[in-house]
Design an enzyme around this catalytic site. Structure first.
Site, PDB file in Angstrom:
ATOM      1  N   CYS A  75       0.925  -1.287  -0.168  1.00 56.82           N
ATOM      2  CA  CYS A  75      -0.023  -0.063   0.112  1.00 56.82           C
ATOM      3  C   CYS A  75       0.791   1.043  -0.080  1.00 56.82           C
ATOM      4  O   CYS A  75       0.322   2.235  -0.261  1.00 56.82           O
ATOM      5  CB  CYS A  75      -0.878   0.238   1.201  1.00 56.82           C
ATOM      6  SG  CYS A  75      -1.931  -1.147   1.513  1.00 56.82           S
ATOM      7  N   CYS A  84      -3.595   8.318   6.776  1.00 57.59           N
ATOM      8  CA  CYS A  84      -2.174   8.499   7.134  1.00 57.59           C
ATOM      9  C   CYS A  84      -2.453   8.481   8.841  1.00 57.59           C
ATOM     10  O   CYS A  84      -1.516   7.955   9.780  1.00 57.59           O
ATOM     11  CB  CYS A  84      -1.215   9.617   6.765  1.00 57.59           C
ATOM     12  SG  CYS A  84      -0.762   9.113   5.009  1.00 57.59           S
TER      13      CYS A  84
END
Lengths: 395, 143
Positions: B35, B104
């Site tokens: 990812c 994030c």
């Protein structure tokens, strides 16, 4: 200080191009479709530009249609070939896995409309072969579309041979030459190209202008309906200043094409050699059959967006095929197409240099990339695992 | 307009608490190289307080900044407070993240929680597993 190493994204306009445009943004603002002499002056500029671009590409002026850029030209070329094919019951298109999205997304739409698409493998070196094209052509193939040079990894395809194969099979051949025009020799006649797209801002011309070449007899389908501009093939008042700038830029680029290519490829080779000294890095794309200004590497253990941010801090403008820069979850389809695993593709860097790049800048780039990569590796858990032997190095 | 806030860029350029801790009391790693993001958190805990915290991150600018900020937010705090850290708090402390980068901050929260879970496991402390969501909600990894 700024080092611009993203010339595949766009280029600085040349002085010649700017100067060619100014009069048409200033006193010569007439509409080329107007009857009076003032409008006809703009019309003359338009036709003069068409003639000069045709001379650079070796085609007839009337075979060129001005568009808003490369994407529109790609869309129109493919749509037109599909319409011509469908009339004869031919609904198969051959292309490659690493085309620009202007091509791939148009093909995706056509698939939904009942077309079959074969995407050729581009191998680890980023090259398709004429044999692959020959084998992929079926009795119902109406179009082969293969880019002249790839926008990310710069690999230059065997266009003349593919053109010959298509001509032999009686199939239309389109090439997206957006990265090639002004940088690589193009001879539409000799290369048997039926349709070709280009974009002005990739060769020091302005943004918002492009052209579509369509061989006489290859009828274009309109994407934009309206007035009878461009012989009825593209409605809308022509962007006269940008088109004048595009012609001036292309003419200049073609006049210096060989000397530029020699100089820029020497700098590129030095850059590639310097970056390949970074451990666990790999060059993407064939080392020789690539655009003079294109360098593309993957660095193991780091992610491309953070690399770009660090380089930006060092005054370097570059690009990456990491997912974080694409706004999607997957990294570059080009890097995946040449077989790079996801985790390697995330750590990619594209540097695209130009005639204006200096030797000093190349040395600075090498050092800047080396420092940034080693800094990011120093905080990367992936790199720690690789270095401690917990995970095997892939590159 | 810049992609990131000044705060994000500050934590990206000068990340706090980068590194590892020898004999850490808790270690958590989340994400997936496929990812493009992996965060690893190391904790030193004494008397129920996070005495030291370090991170290592493979990822984009906002992943590095989120890890840095998350470590700042829990350093010196009791475990009970650290476990309540939310991704929203991380993003807010960074003066916001672009919408497509919010994951994030989620990863940062999960990395902290993974390290605390590891600490609990090592200490044999009983806990409610629901406190520690796995990252299956992220469609990114496909796992």
């Amino acid at each position: 200080m700024m080092i611009y190493a993203d010339n595949a994204a766009t280029t600085k306009m040349s002085r010649t191009a700017v100067d060619a445009m100014l009069p048409y943004m200033d006193e010569l603002y007439g509409n080329p479709s107007s009857l009076y002499a003032f409008g006809q002056e703009a019309k003359e500029a338009l036709e003069d530009a068409r003639g000069r671009i045709a001379a650079c590409l070796v085609c007839e002026p009337r075979e060129l249609t001005f568009t808003s850029g490369g994407s529109e030209a790609d869309n129109q070329a493919i749509r037109s070939a599909a319409v011509l094919g469908a009339r004869k019951g031919k609904r198969h298109i051959v292309s490659t896995a690493f085309e620009h999205h202007a091509v791939l997304h148009t093909l995706k739409k056509l698939e939904k409309e009942g077309f079959a698409v074969t995407l050729l493998d581009v191998h680890e070196n980023g090259l398709v072969t004429p044999e692959q094209v020959r084998e992929a052509i079926r009795p119902d193939t109406c179009l082969v579309t293969v880019m002249y040079a790839n926008n990310e990894i710069g690999t230059v395809q065997p266009i003349s041979e593919i053109g010959a194969a298509c001509r032999e099979a009686g199939v239309l051949f389109h090439t997206d030459a957006v990265q090639a025009a002004g940088h690589l020799p193009i001879d539409i006649r000799a290369q048997n190209i039926d349709l070709l797209s280009l974009s002005a801002h990739k060769f020091h011309g302005p943004k918002g202008a492009g052209a579509l070449y369509a061989r006489r007899g290859a009828a274009l389908t309109n994407l934009i309906e309206g007035g009878a501009q461009e012989r009825g093939r593209r409605a809308g008042t022509e962007n006269v200043p940008a088109i004048a700038g595009m012609a001036a830029a292309l003419e200049e680029a073609c006049a210096h094409l060989t000397e530029n290519a020699v100089r820029v490829s020497a700098l590129r080779d030095r850059l590639m050699a310097g970056l390949s000294e970074i451990p666990h890095s790999v060059l993407n794309g064939d080392p020789a059959k690539r655009l003079p200004g294109n360098v593309n590497f993957c660095f193991e253990g780091i992610e491309g967006e953070s690399l770009l941010l660090l380089l930006d801090d060092k005054g370097v403008c570059a690009s990456s095929g990491s997912a974080c820069t694409s706004g999607s979850l997957d990294p570059s389809h080009v890097l995946l197409a040449i077989g790079r695993p996801h985790e390697i593709a995330h750590g990619s860097l594209r540097l695209t240099i130009s005639e204006e790049t200096t030797e000093e800048e190349i040395e600075y780039l090498i050092e800047a990339v080396r420092d940034a990569v080693s800094y990011l590796r120093s905080m990367s858990p992936v790199w720690r695992d690789l270095e401690s032997g917990k995970a095997p190095h892939i590159i | 307009m810049a992609l990131y806030s000044e705060k994000v860029m500050d934590h990206f350029r000068n990340p706090r608490n980068v590194g590892t801790i020898e004999n850490a009391d808790g270690v958590g790693e989340v994400g997936n190289a496929k990812c493009g993001d992996i965060m690893k958190i190391y904790l030193k805990i004494r008397d129920g307080v996070i005495e030291d915290v370090k991170f290592e991150t493979f990822g984009c600018g906002s992943a590095i900044a989120s890890s840095s900020m998350a470590t700042e937010l829990i350093k010196g705090k009791p475990v009970s407070e650290a476990i309540a850290l939310t991704n929203k708090a991380v993003a807010e402390a960074l003066d916001g993240l672009p919408a497509h980068k919010l994951h994030c901050s989620v990863l940062a929260e999960e990395a902290i929680k993974a390290a605390l879970k590891d600490y609990y496991d090592r200490q044999g402390v009983a806990y409610d597993p629901a406190q520690f969501p796995d990252c299956a909600h992220c469609e990114g990894c496909g796992r």
